[in-house]
Design an enzyme around this catalytic site. Structure first.
Site, mmCIF file in Angstrom:
data_model
loop_
_atom_site.group_PDB
_atom_site.id
_atom_site.type_symbol
_atom_site.label_atom_id
_atom_site.label_comp_id
_atom_site.label_asym_id
_atom_site.label_seq_id
_atom_site.Cartn_x
_atom_site.Cartn_y
_atom_site.Cartn_z
ATOM 1 N N VAL A 11 59.185 77.273 44.474
ATOM 2 C CA VAL A 11 58.251 78.113 45.208
ATOM 3 C C VAL A 11 58.955 78.854 46.343
ATOM 4 C CG1 VAL A 11 56.248 78.011 46.748
ATOM 5 C CG2 VAL A 11 56.218 76.799 44.572
ATOM 6 N N PHE A 255 44.376 79.333 27.898
ATOM 7 C CA PHE A 255 44.477 77.911 28.240
ATOM 8 C C PHE A 255 43.658 77.017 27.323
ATOM 9 C CE2 PHE A 255 46.451 75.539 31.663
ATOM 10 C CZ PHE A 255 47.394 76.460 32.046
ATOM 11 N N CYS A 266 53.232 70.090 38.730
ATOM 12 C CA CYS A 266 51.975 70.365 39.443
ATOM 13 C C CYS A 266 50.747 69.652 38.898
ATOM 14 C CB CYS A 266 51.739 71.868 39.472
ATOM 15 S SG CYS A 266 52.942 72.710 40.492
HETATM 16 N N1 LIG Z 1 56.772 74.428 41.068
HETATM 17 C C1 LIG Z 1 55.639 75.083 40.901
HETATM 18 O O1 LIG Z 1 55.384 75.670 39.858
HETATM 19 C C2 LIG Z 1 54.617 75.144 42.016
HETATM 20 C C3 LIG Z 1 53.570 76.075 41.937
HETATM 21 C C4 LIG Z 1 52.640 76.134 42.960
HETATM 22 C C5 LIG Z 1 52.740 75.258 44.031
HETATM 23 N N2 LIG Z 1 53.757 74.334 44.068
HETATM 24 C C6 LIG Z 1 53.842 73.458 45.241
HETATM 25 O O2 LIG Z 1 54.828 73.998 46.119
HETATM 26 C C7 LIG Z 1 55.550 72.950 46.777
HETATM 27 C C8 LIG Z 1 57.031 73.072 46.476
HETATM 28 O O3 LIG Z 1 57.215 72.854 45.102
HETATM 29 P P1 LIG Z 1 58.611 73.153 44.389
HETATM 30 O O4 LIG Z 1 58.397 72.925 42.945
HETATM 31 O O5 LIG Z 1 59.126 74.443 44.877
HETATM 32 O O6 LIG Z 1 59.492 71.943 44.999
HETATM 33 P P2 LIG Z 1 61.052 71.662 44.804
HETATM 34 O O7 LIG Z 1 61.176 70.195 44.713
HETATM 35 O O8 LIG Z 1 61.586 72.527 43.714
HETATM 36 O O9 LIG Z 1 61.704 72.183 46.178
HETATM 37 C C9 LIG Z 1 61.416 71.649 47.419
HETATM 38 C C10 LIG Z 1 62.577 71.943 48.356
HETATM 39 O O10 LIG Z 1 62.240 71.497 49.676
HETATM 40 C C11 LIG Z 1 63.438 71.017 50.299
HETATM 41 N N3 LIG Z 1 63.131 70.177 51.456
HETATM 42 C C12 LIG Z 1 62.638 68.916 51.506
HETATM 43 N N4 LIG Z 1 62.529 68.510 52.772
HETATM 44 C C13 LIG Z 1 62.967 69.523 53.562
HETATM 45 C C14 LIG Z 1 63.078 69.699 54.949
HETATM 46 N N5 LIG Z 1 62.721 68.745 55.813
HETATM 47 N N6 LIG Z 1 63.544 70.871 55.405
HETATM 48 C C15 LIG Z 1 63.894 71.868 54.561
HETATM 49 N N7 LIG Z 1 63.808 71.755 53.222
HETATM 50 C C16 LIG Z 1 63.348 70.596 52.726
HETATM 51 C C17 LIG Z 1 64.123 70.280 49.173
HETATM 52 O O11 LIG Z 1 65.498 70.069 49.459
HETATM 53 C C18 LIG Z 1 63.872 71.207 47.989
HETATM 54 O O12 LIG Z 1 64.920 72.145 47.846
HETATM 55 C C19 LIG Z 1 54.913 71.648 46.298
HETATM 56 O O13 LIG Z 1 53.904 71.267 47.184
HETATM 57 C C20 LIG Z 1 54.305 72.047 44.958
HETATM 58 O O14 LIG Z 1 53.219 71.222 44.595
HETATM 59 C C21 LIG Z 1 54.700 74.286 43.098
#
Ligand SMILES: NC(=O)c1ccc[n+]([C@@H]2O[C@H](COP(=O)([O-])OP(=O)(O)OC[C@H]3O[C@@H](n4cnc5c(N)ncnc54)[C@H](O)[C@@H]3O)[C@@H](O)[C@H]2O)c1
Length: 442
Positions: A11, A255, A266
């Site tokens: 994200v 869907f 998710c």
């Molecule tokens: N992946 C998806 O398709 C998607 C879609 C919509 C919403 N989301 C939501 O968005 C959020 C992020 O998801 P994602 O898939 O991108 O996660 P991810 O695990 O791919 O990435 C999260 C990042 O945050 C970093 N991080 C953790 N703690 C940190 C800190 N203290 N300071 C700075 N960076 C830090 C990690 O190192 C990692 O790189 C989640 O809440 C998820 O539910 C994800």
């Protein structure tokens, strides 16, 4: 606008790059120094169509920078977007340790007015908690600095994330003040030019909207999977039923595809988190409980179909497995049904030769301790001498394969299709046995 994104995963990296593409000056911050160093060199840590060129172009244009320094990020951005992970905790709730950690980090170093936008998927009330954590640190330091908080859930889909982000179907924001709404409206103006609604609400409703959306989509999938299972029992064809009901404008065609169940980062964690928050508040949402139960059961019943075909004698059988990622166009293996399917087949003595167009690297560590799993070079190599092909993820390259070549390679021409990719009549013409979901086998 000056924006800092904190947490550069799927994200954070996609939204940060899309903000930069629209002319903003974006600083991306993550605690993972290896990831940040690679990004500075233009190396993208995930597979996501169009993301690489977007990141590279914006680095070149000087609009996208990377850091591990939270102070640098907080100093840079008027808007601070929190996009860290919120994984599932042991009791099913969302683990908020990273969000909390970032909130404290921001509060410790914030010296000027900032708008803190929570983009991570978080339970209702989390923005309030973030606000309290930042205020606590500001007070501790004895600084006089104000800030605002906003919720801005993300709806991008992995595999089409860049497109979804550049052309969202809607933007949801939850705010406490009109002035924050105006700034965020300006930030999103280039994204909503084509008329996508910019929906403003209170913070708690915005947090809830994300969970409601994912729960609704997960419910649709589990519903259709159960329709498919009923079709299996009654000799109906779920693909025809799908067309039949999808043409009703109240239902719509999207869907509705049955399969081996949903996975990914998710749906499973978000439905479980909503279940937990709801139960904690004294209400048991029984529909969501059933959605998860049906989903768990789906990969099991598909695998049982494979085993039943061999009368449960799996010793010495060799399977080709096509597709490992939880869906096509991503290398994300989080909660991918392939994990259960491969483990279950190999537990009973079978060998699985697996191939995925993009997820081989992310899948390898998950199967590294399983001597019965071998990674192949391409989709045809894994078919050599196979007793059956198990199709788990519907990548495009699996849609129109060379059936004659496949038959020549396999020991027995049998296909177990977890995604109903093929036309049973075509498959039968090529001389295959074909076992799929919710349609009569041939
Ligand atoms: N992946 C998806 O398709 C998607 C879609 C919509 C919403 N989301 C939501 O968005 C959020 C992020 O998801 P994602 O898939 O991108 O996660 P991810 O695990 O791919 O990435 C999260 C990042 O945050 C970093 N991080 C953790 N703690 C940190 C800190 N203290 N300071 C700075 N960076 C830090 C990690 O190192 C990692 O790189 C989640 O809440 C998820 O539910 C994800």
């Amino acid at each position: 606008m000056h924006i800092s994104v904190i947490g550069i995963g799927y994200v954070g990296l996609v939204t940060g790059s899309c903000f930069a593409e629209n002319g903003n000056d974006v600083m991306c911050m993550d605690v993972d120094s290896e990831k940040i160093n690679r990004l500075k060199e233009g190396v993208i840590p995930i597979y996501e169509p169009h993301l690489e060129e977007l990141v590279k172009n914006n680095i070149q244009e000087g609009r996208l920078r990377f850091t591990t320094d939270i102070k640098e990020a907080v100093d840079h951005g008027l808007i601070l977007v929190i996009a860290v992970n919120t994984p599932q905790d042991h009791d099913g709730s969302a683990d908020l340790q990273y969000v909390k950690g970032v909130a404290h980090d921001i509060g410790r170093v914030m010296e000027k007015y900032r708008i803190v936008v929570v983009k991570s998927t978080v339970p209702v009330g989390t923005c309030q908690m973030v606000k309290a954590a930042i205020s606590e640190e500001i007070e501790k330091a004895g600084r006089d600095v104000s800030f605002d908080i906003a919720s801005n859930p993300e709806f991008l889909k992995e595999g089409v994330a860049v497109d979804d982000c550049m052309k969202p179907e809607r933007v949801i924001i939850g705010v406490e003040h009109g002035r924050v709404e105006e700034i965020l409206r300006e930030l999103y103006a280039p994204f909503t030019r084509t008329g996508a609604p910019f929906i403003v609400m209170d913070v708690r409703s915005s947090e809830m909207t994300k969970y409601a959306a994912n729960s609704m989509l997960a419910t649709r999938i589990s519903f259709m999977n159960q329709m498919a299972n009923i079709c299996d029992k009654l000799g109906a064809d779920v693909m025809m039923v799908m067309r039949g009901i999808g043409s009703d404008s109240r239902i719509g065609p999207k869907f509705l595809f049955p399969g081996v169940g949903f996975g990914g980062s998710c749906f499973p964690k978000d439905v479980r988190a909503l279940l937990k928050t709801s139960r904690d508040s004294g209400y048991n949402p029984s529909i969501l409980e059933s959605v998860m139960e049906a989903n768990e059961g789906q990969k099991v019943s598909f695998t049982e179909k494979v085993k039943a075909f061999y009368k449960n004698d799996m010793k010495g059988k060799k399977f080709a497995v096509w597709g490992l990622a939880f869906k096509p166009n991503t290398d994300d293996m989080r909660e991918a049904p392939s994990q259960y399917i491969v483990e279950s087949l190999t537990d009973q003595g079978a060998m699985c030769h697996v191939f995925d167009p993009k997820a081989m690297e992310s899948a390898m560590p998950l199967f590294s301790s399983n001597p019965h799993v071998k990674f192949g070079k391409n989709q045809y190599e894994v078919l050599e001498n196979a007793d059956g092909l198990v199709l788990v993820t519907e990548w495009l390259s699996f849609r129109e394969p060379d059936f004659e070549r496949m038959k020549g390679l396999m020991k027995a021409p049998v296909i177990f299709d977890g995604r109903n990719q093929y036309n049973p009549k075509t498959i039968a013409r090529h001389g295959f046995r074909y076992i799929c979901i919710g349609r009569p086998s041939v």
